[in-house]
Design an enzyme around this catalytic site. Structure first.
Site, mmCIF file in Angstrom:
data_model
loop_
_atom_site.group_PDB
_atom_site.id
_atom_site.type_symbol
_atom_site.label_atom_id
_atom_site.label_comp_id
_atom_site.label_asym_id
_atom_site.label_seq_id
_atom_site.Cartn_x
_atom_site.Cartn_y
_atom_site.Cartn_z
ATOM 1 N N GLU A 47 0.831 -1.206 0.000
ATOM 2 C CA GLU A 47 0.000 0.000 0.000
ATOM 3 C C GLU A 47 0.866 1.257 0.000
ATOM 4 O OE1 GLU A 47 -3.023 0.303 2.976
ATOM 5 O OE2 GLU A 47 -3.712 -1.754 2.665
ATOM 6 N N ASP A 76 -9.641 1.871 0.046
ATOM 7 C CA ASP A 76 -8.332 2.350 0.501
ATOM 8 C C ASP A 76 -8.059 3.747 -0.027
ATOM 9 O OD1 ASP A 76 -7.695 0.011 1.903
ATOM 10 O OD2 ASP A 76 -6.919 -0.962 0.105
ATOM 11 N N ASP A 92 -9.043 -0.199 -4.240
ATOM 12 C CA ASP A 92 -8.727 -1.022 -3.076
ATOM 13 C C ASP A 92 -7.509 -1.883 -3.396
ATOM 14 O OD1 ASP A 92 -10.039 -0.698 -0.676
ATOM 15 O OD2 ASP A 92 -11.119 -2.591 -0.787
ATOM 16 N N LYS A 94 -5.401 -5.190 -2.539
ATOM 17 C CA LYS A 94 -5.553 -6.495 -1.915
ATOM 18 C C LYS A 94 -4.299 -7.335 -2.163
ATOM 19 C CE LYS A 94 -9.739 -5.659 -0.523
ATOM 20 N NZ LYS A 94 -10.028 -5.506 0.932
#
Length: 272
Positions: A47, A76, A92, A94
């Site tokens: 991230e 996110d 997002d 993952k």
């Protein structure tokens, strides 16, 4: 000109020539603490690396990048022109690691793609902005292999950096619209999270070849809005086959959807 996130993302990744290798945490006194194979920590590392990529994409295309203000709040990241923008883009990130079968082939990749019991049903629960303000929902998937040689919490100096084992290797990144990689089962038996389509062919994920890719996003949303919650006794359906029968019993014409799904199953018999 329409903002096409997928090719822009891949182009930016190629341009930046990112190094995914992070081997430790550095303290103010110069000590480096080695990382173990904790999947949550590794996911957070990806991230942080991708944050800069998304910020550059936002800056270069006239968007604001809004990170989630809480870990449990979807998504996110939000790309938007402003807070009133009704064409927001959810991103997002993952992460999953490869596991292997006895024959050496990778097992099915498994991602959880967010809750099916909150914002997708009431529009505002556990989501940054109302669900109906999002035009697109993308998943950036990160797949890696654990490094069994990596140890956690060992202390090194900066001069010893080359001695530290990175806790993961063979990183592969893809991006796709969420509904195109979603399956028809939860991500695990005791959670209310949408599970990804089960396959060990990363190309299927890259190209978004899950069952809802032929059924459409409207069917994806309707299916998961009605999917029984964990511990719910009244289960109208728990698979796409049962969902079609449920719709037909209600008097809805789902014959074309059933044919599309049958075609998809025949095309994807060899998922591994």
């Amino acid at each position: 000109m329409e903002f096409d996130f997928i090719p822009i993302f891949y182009s930016k990744i190629k341009e930046k020539k990112l190094s995914w290798e992070v081997s430790g945490l550095v303290s103010l006194n110069g000590n480096i603490y080695s990382l173990g194979s904790d999947s949550k920590l590794i996911g957070r590392i990806f991230e942080l690396i991708l944050y800069g990529v998304l910020q550059e994409i936002a800056d270069e295309n006239g968007y604001i990048l809004q990170p989630s203000n809480q870990q449990t709040v979807y998504p996110d990241f939000t790309l938007m022109k402003n807070k009133e923008d009704n064409r927001k883009i959810a991103v997002d990130i993952k992460t999953t690691y490869r596991s292997f079968r006895k024959d050496g082939k990778p097992s099915y990749y498994s991602f959880t793609l967010g809750s099916y019991a909150s914002f997708i049903r009431n529009g505002t629960k556990n989501i940054m902005f109302p669900y109906n303000q999002y035009e697109k929902h993308y998943i950036i998937g990160c797949i890696y292999t654990r490094n069994a040689q990596a140890t956690e919490g060992q202390i090194y100096t900066l001069q010893e950096l080359s001695k530290i084992s990175v806790p993961y290797k063979e990183v592969e990144i893809f991006v796709q619209e969420k509904y195109k990689i979603a399956g028809d089962k939860p991500g695990s038996g005791n959670t209310e999270n949408i599970g990804s389509y089960k396959t060990n062919k990363i190309d299927y994920l890259i190209h978004g070849e899950g069952p809802f890719s032929v059924l459409g996003i409207e069917t994806f949303e309707d299916y998961w809005r009605g999917y029984p919650k964990y511990r719910e006794e009244n289960k109208n359906y728990t698979s796409l086959e049962e969902y079609f029968e449920f719709q037909i019993e209600k008097g809805n014409d789902y014959s074309m959807k059933k044919r599309l799904y049958t075609y998809w199953k025949n095309q994807h018999k060899e998922r591994s």
